[in-house]
Scaffold this motif. Sequence first.
Motif, mmCIF file in Angstrom:
data_model
loop_
_atom_site.group_PDB
_atom_site.id
_atom_site.type_symbol
_atom_site.label_atom_id
_atom_site.label_comp_id
_atom_site.label_asym_id
_atom_site.label_seq_id
_atom_site.Cartn_x
_atom_site.Cartn_y
_atom_site.Cartn_z
ATOM 1 N N HIS A 65 -16.960 24.448 4.455
ATOM 2 C CA HIS A 65 -17.791 25.653 4.527
ATOM 3 C C HIS A 65 -17.062 26.818 3.871
ATOM 4 O O HIS A 65 -17.559 27.412 2.923
ATOM 5 N N PHE A 66 -15.867 27.157 4.382
ATOM 6 C CA PHE A 66 -15.074 28.238 3.799
ATOM 7 C C PHE A 66 -14.689 27.889 2.368
ATOM 8 O O PHE A 66 -14.680 28.730 1.488
ATOM 9 N N VAL A 67 -14.353 26.634 2.181
ATOM 10 C CA VAL A 67 -14.122 26.072 0.843
ATOM 11 C C VAL A 67 -15.016 24.839 0.731
ATOM 12 O O VAL A 67 -15.373 24.232 1.737
ATOM 13 N N PRO A 68 -15.391 24.445 -0.477
ATOM 14 C CA PRO A 68 -16.344 23.336 -0.609
ATOM 15 C C PRO A 68 -15.791 21.959 -0.209
ATOM 16 O O PRO A 68 -16.553 21.061 0.082
ATOM 17 N N ASN A 69 -14.487 21.793 -0.194
ATOM 18 C CA ASN A 69 -13.911 20.495 0.148
ATOM 19 C C ASN A 69 -13.787 20.318 1.656
ATOM 20 O O ASN A 69 -13.733 21.282 2.411
ATOM 21 N N LEU A 70 -13.702 19.074 2.071
ATOM 22 C CA LEU A 70 -13.544 18.722 3.475
ATOM 23 C C LEU A 70 -12.338 17.798 3.591
ATOM 24 O O LEU A 70 -12.222 16.829 2.839
ATOM 25 N N THR A 71 -11.422 18.118 4.523
ATOM 26 C CA THR A 71 -10.259 17.244 4.713
ATOM 27 C C THR A 71 -10.213 16.815 6.169
ATOM 28 O O THR A 71 -11.212 16.425 6.733
ATOM 29 N N TYR A 72 -9.066 16.906 6.773
ATOM 30 C CA TYR A 72 -8.839 16.471 8.147
ATOM 31 C C TYR A 72 -8.843 17.661 9.084
ATOM 32 O O TYR A 72 -8.652 18.799 8.674
ATOM 33 N N GLY A 73 -9.077 17.387 10.356
ATOM 34 C CA GLY A 73 -9.109 18.446 11.353
ATOM 35 C C GLY A 73 -8.074 18.226 12.441
ATOM 36 O O GLY A 73 -7.202 17.355 12.339
ATOM 37 N N ALA A 74 -8.187 19.006 13.495
ATOM 38 C CA ALA A 74 -7.212 18.999 14.582
ATOM 39 C C ALA A 74 -7.042 17.630 15.238
ATOM 40 O O ALA A 74 -5.907 17.248 15.544
ATOM 41 N N PRO A 75 -8.097 16.843 15.474
ATOM 42 C CA PRO A 75 -7.882 15.533 16.107
ATOM 43 C C PRO A 75 -7.010 14.592 15.262
ATOM 44 O O PRO A 75 -6.168 13.870 15.790
ATOM 45 N N VAL A 76 -7.206 14.605 13.952
ATOM 46 C CA VAL A 76 -6.398 13.758 13.074
ATOM 47 C C VAL A 76 -4.951 14.248 13.072
ATOM 48 O O VAL A 76 -4.007 13.451 13.171
ATOM 49 N N ILE A 77 -4.774 15.547 12.998
ATOM 50 C CA ILE A 77 -3.422 16.106 12.996
ATOM 51 C C ILE A 77 -2.719 15.801 14.324
ATOM 52 O O ILE A 77 -1.522 15.521 14.348
ATOM 53 N N ALA A 78 -3.448 15.812 15.431
ATOM 54 C CA ALA A 78 -2.861 15.451 16.730
ATOM 55 C C ALA A 78 -2.357 14.005 16.710
ATOM 56 O O ALA A 78 -1.305 13.706 17.279
ATOM 57 N N ASP A 79 -3.087 13.128 16.045
ATOM 58 C CA ASP A 79 -2.621 11.744 15.904
ATOM 59 C C ASP A 79 -1.331 11.692 15.080
ATOM 60 O O ASP A 79 -0.407 10.943 15.403
ATOM 61 N N TRP A 80 -1.270 12.478 14.022
ATOM 62 C CA TRP A 80 -0.056 12.512 13.201
ATOM 63 C C TRP A 80 1.111 13.082 13.986
ATOM 64 O O TRP A 80 2.242 12.658 13.811
#
Length: 104
Positions: A65-80
């Motif tokens: 939304h803020f930028v056109p691309n979509l990556t990972y969010g907080a749940p994925v980062i919590a796994d990392w």
Amino acid sequence: MGGDRQSPTRLDRAARLDVFKACASGTPMITPSLLNCDFTRVGEELDALKAAGALAVHLDVMDGHFVPNLTYGAPVIADWRRRTDFPFDAHLMISDPARYVDDF
């Protein structure tokens, strides 16, 4: 992934943040981005960065939304987080980032 590795604890947070004190003193730090890693092998990618001498990793968080691309969010980062003791340097390219500060 990495069952023999000890999971980082919340107590490790202060030690992870100490890595960034060098930046506060004016010493530049390069943090490799995980954006271009092979996401099917994130654990191996993190191990390779550690072996190469990286001190921290950069996370490009994009919401589509803020930028056109979509990556990972907080749940994925919590796994990392459970997989590595690397400090994370997060670039929040998201709408209303203050809303998500606690998540990150």
